[in-house]
Scaffold this motif. Structure first.
Motif, short mmCIF file in Angstrom:
data_model
loop_
_atom_site.label_atom_id
_atom_site.label_comp_id
_atom_site.label_asym_id
_atom_site.label_seq_id
_atom_site.Cartn_x
_atom_site.Cartn_y
_atom_site.Cartn_z
N UNK A 1 33.58 56.49 17.84
CA UNK A 1 33.47 57.79 17.17
C UNK A 1 34.29 58.88 17.85
N UNK A 2 34.97 58.53 18.93
CA UNK A 2 35.81 59.50 19.63
C UNK A 2 37.26 59.31 19.17
N UNK A 3 37.99 60.39 18.93
CA UNK A 3 39.37 60.26 18.43
C UNK A 3 40.34 59.81 19.53
N UNK A 4 40.45 58.51 19.72
CA UNK A 4 41.37 57.96 20.71
C UNK A 4 42.80 58.08 20.17
N UNK A 5 43.67 58.68 20.95
CA UNK A 5 45.01 58.99 20.46
C UNK A 5 46.02 57.92 20.89
N UNK A 6 47.17 57.95 20.23
CA UNK A 6 48.31 57.16 20.69
C UNK A 6 48.80 57.76 22.01
N UNK A 7 49.53 56.95 22.78
CA UNK A 7 50.07 57.46 24.03
C UNK A 7 50.11 56.39 25.10
N UNK A 8 50.42 56.80 26.31
CA UNK A 8 50.55 55.89 27.44
C UNK A 8 49.20 55.72 28.12
N UNK A 9 48.71 54.50 28.15
CA UNK A 9 47.39 54.22 28.72
C UNK A 9 47.54 53.66 30.13
N UNK A 10 46.75 54.22 31.04
CA UNK A 10 46.72 53.75 32.42
C UNK A 10 45.28 53.48 32.83
N UNK A 11 45.04 52.31 33.38
CA UNK A 11 43.73 51.99 33.94
C UNK A 11 43.70 52.45 35.40
N UNK A 12 42.54 52.92 35.84
CA UNK A 12 42.34 53.31 37.24
C UNK A 12 41.14 52.53 37.76
N UNK A 13 41.41 51.48 38.53
CA UNK A 13 40.38 50.54 38.96
C UNK A 13 40.12 50.69 40.45
N UNK A 14 38.87 50.91 40.88
CA UNK A 14 38.56 51.03 42.30
C UNK A 14 38.72 49.69 43.02
N UNK A 15 39.20 49.72 44.23
CA UNK A 15 39.27 48.56 45.11
C UNK A 15 38.82 48.97 46.50
N UNK A 16 38.34 47.99 47.24
CA UNK A 16 37.98 48.22 48.64
C UNK A 16 38.69 47.16 49.46
N UNK A 17 39.98 47.32 49.69
CA UNK A 17 40.78 46.25 50.29
C UNK A 17 40.44 46.00 51.75
N UNK A 18 40.46 44.72 52.09
CA UNK A 18 40.34 44.32 53.49
C UNK A 18 41.72 44.47 54.12
N UNK A 19 41.79 45.12 55.23
CA UNK A 19 43.09 45.45 55.82
C UNK A 19 43.57 44.42 56.84
N UNK A 20 42.85 43.31 56.91
CA UNK A 20 43.25 42.27 57.86
C UNK A 20 42.03 41.56 58.38
N UNK A 21 42.17 40.68 59.31
CA UNK A 21 41.02 39.98 59.88
C UNK A 21 40.59 38.83 59.00
N UNK A 22 39.31 38.51 59.02
CA UNK A 22 38.83 37.36 58.28
C UNK A 22 37.51 37.71 57.63
N UNK A 23 37.05 36.83 56.71
CA UNK A 23 35.77 37.02 56.05
C UNK A 23 35.81 38.15 55.06
N UNK A 24 34.74 38.28 54.32
CA UNK A 24 34.61 39.37 53.36
C UNK A 24 35.60 39.26 52.24
N UNK A 25 35.55 40.23 51.35
CA UNK A 25 36.52 40.31 50.25
C UNK A 25 36.44 41.70 49.69
N UNK A 26 37.42 42.07 48.91
CA UNK A 26 37.44 43.43 48.39
C UNK A 26 36.33 43.68 47.39
#
Length: 490
Positions: free
Chosen positions: A8-33
């Protein structure tokens, strides 16, 4: 502000960009983003084990989502709004990063242990990201000449990125129109486990304020907010002091006894439900302008009570006239933002309570308002007792079937600018057999939204019900009261 589906919202034509959060591991071992796997205690891993328990309602959402698949799995809330001027992608990314740092609940993920491991007392596993470690990454999809294409992309993005079973359970998107210097539109959605209806009306002003600061235009001037994770932990601690004799338990028990073990249903016939899940239908209507809303409030105050009690009285008259209902019965959500520190927090700060009163025998609208007000007063303390805990005490799995929500959002920061910014609250599709009615008092007047089963009978019934509510509220505005029929007075 209206509360509708994205369609019900008037979505317009145009350039679409997704903005997705990440929590990157900067090195080492174990874990994941995404916070799965073993936790690396080294600074390279932003995730840490968090002992704080979930709120009851958040745990309920997590468990419910774990049992669903296919249509109806999604349950997200969101918003859309415009920001004037050309999009500065670097500034926007920094603004969103800062916003995520501001609200700790967005940097945390709770998981349910495998079914063979019994868990009680909110002891789900939680991991949280340290401040400053979440970064949004932009995924640009190029220019699209069709607003329909952008709508389909947004719909798929939000349905796919808002599951409470994974992190992140939220996402942003922007659409830049052909005239990029005029304005761009921001879209946001998050799983209901981490946001409520009030949270999403806060998003636009906070994001724009932080974005303007990154551009060097002005200070953000946002007040400090508390953490939803602390709220959940405090709720668990407080509930541990309750017992089965609590008045809230007695209130719910009485409603369940009255309904034969089920919670109240919509007073009008909804027809035969479809054999397969179908997305619910919905409506949104502006029923009073700002002056009319003020006059309705004055009429209620002269009786000695508030806007919500007056609205419930009108709903009671509508149910009696259209369906012969002798009582008004519904469930209502109420805010649990008891402390000022949580007034601007992002989270699911909502409790529910039954609201029911006899309609028959009321000689006037004023008498119905008084009856409604008594129940609203009883609902407030009851709503602070988690319904999920009450269900455990009473041994029930009964779910709300008819819900009436009221929010007064006139004084939310920048609320007077919502119309100019094309701001709207959004919700995902639902596939239930329930009826929800939202009454929102805004600077632009009173908006009533509803969702209901996808049957022609239900559509006609809900439209008749909301139409009668509107005419009764207008009558109160014009005369200070409304006439009640013999179906009410007898």
């Amino acid at each position: 502000m209206e509360f509708t589906e994205l369609a019900d919202y008037p979505v317009a034509a145009g350039t679409l960009t997704e903005w997705i959060p990440t929590a990157p591991v900067t090195g080492g071992h174990g874990g994941s983003e995404r916070g799965h796997g073993s936790v690396d205690p080294a600074p390279s891993n932003p995730w840490f084990e968090d002992p704080r328990a979930t709120s009851f309602i958040q745990e309920g959402r997590l468990r419910d989502a774990g049992m669903r698949s296919g249509p109806g799995r999604e349950s997200w809330l969101g918003t859309a709004f415009e920001i004037a001027g050309r999009l500065d992608t670097a500034a926007f990314a920094r603004a969103v990063d800062t916003w995520i740092d501001r609200h700790e609940g967005l940097r945390s993920h709770a998981t349910i242990p495998p079914p063979h491991i019994p868990v009680h007392g909110g002891a789900l596993r939680r991991r949280t990201v340290a401040p400053g470690r979440v970064r949004v990454s932009a995924r640009k999809h190029g220019y699209r000449t069709s607003g329909a294409q952008n709508f389909e992309h947004l719909h798929a993005l939000f349905d796919g990125c808002t599951s409470p079973a994974s992190w992140p359970a939220f996402a942003f998107a922007t659409i830049e129109p052909p005239d990029r210097d005029r304005a761009f539109t921001v879209y946001f959605a998050a799983d209901h486990a981490i946001v409520d209806g009030f949270s999403v009306v806060l998003v636009g002003q906070e994001i724009e304020s932080l974005y303007r600061r990154e551009l060097g235009d002005a200070e953000a001037d946002l007040f400090p907010v508390g953490s939803y994770l602390d709220f959940g932990a405090r709720e668990r601690s407080a509930t541990g002091e309750l017992d089965a004799d609590h008045p809230a338990v007695a209130l719910w028990r009485g409603v369940l006894d009255l309904g034969g073990g089920r919670l109240p249903e919509f007073p009008l016939d909804l027809g035969d439900f479809p054999d397969r899940p179908l997305p619910q239908r919905g409506l949104s209507a502006w029923v009073l302008d700002p002056a009319g809303a003020d006059m309705f409030a004055v009429a209620c105050r002269k009786i000695g009570h508030g806007f919500f009690a007056g609205t419930l009285a009108c709903l009671a008259v509508a149910g009696a006239e259209l369906a012969g209902a002798e009582r008004f019965e519904a469930v209502t959500p109420m805010s649990t933002r008891a402390d000022a520190g949580w007034s601007g927090s992002i989270g699911w700060f909502v409790g529910i309570s039954p609201v029911g009163f006899r309609v028959r025998g009321a000689g006037s609208f004023a008498e119905l308002v008084r009856r409604a007000a008594v129940q609203v007063a009883a609902a407030k303390p009851a709503s602070r007792v988690p319904y999920e805990w009450v269900c455990e005490v009473l041994g029930t799995t009964a779910r709300p079937r008819f819900v009436v929500s009221y929010m007064d959002v006139r004084f939310v920061p920048a609320a007077t600018e919502w119309a100019d910014r094309n701001t709207r609250a959004l919700r995902s599709k639902q596939y239930e057999d329930d009826v929800y009615v939202w009454v929102n008092r805004t600077p632009q007047g009173v908006n009533i939204a509803a969702r209901y089963p996808a049957t022609d009978t239900a559509t006609a019934a809900v439209h008749r019900y909301i139409g009668r509510l509107r005419s009764l509220m207008e009558e109160v505005v014009g005369t200070g009261t409304c006439a009640v029929s013999e179906r009410v007075t007898q």
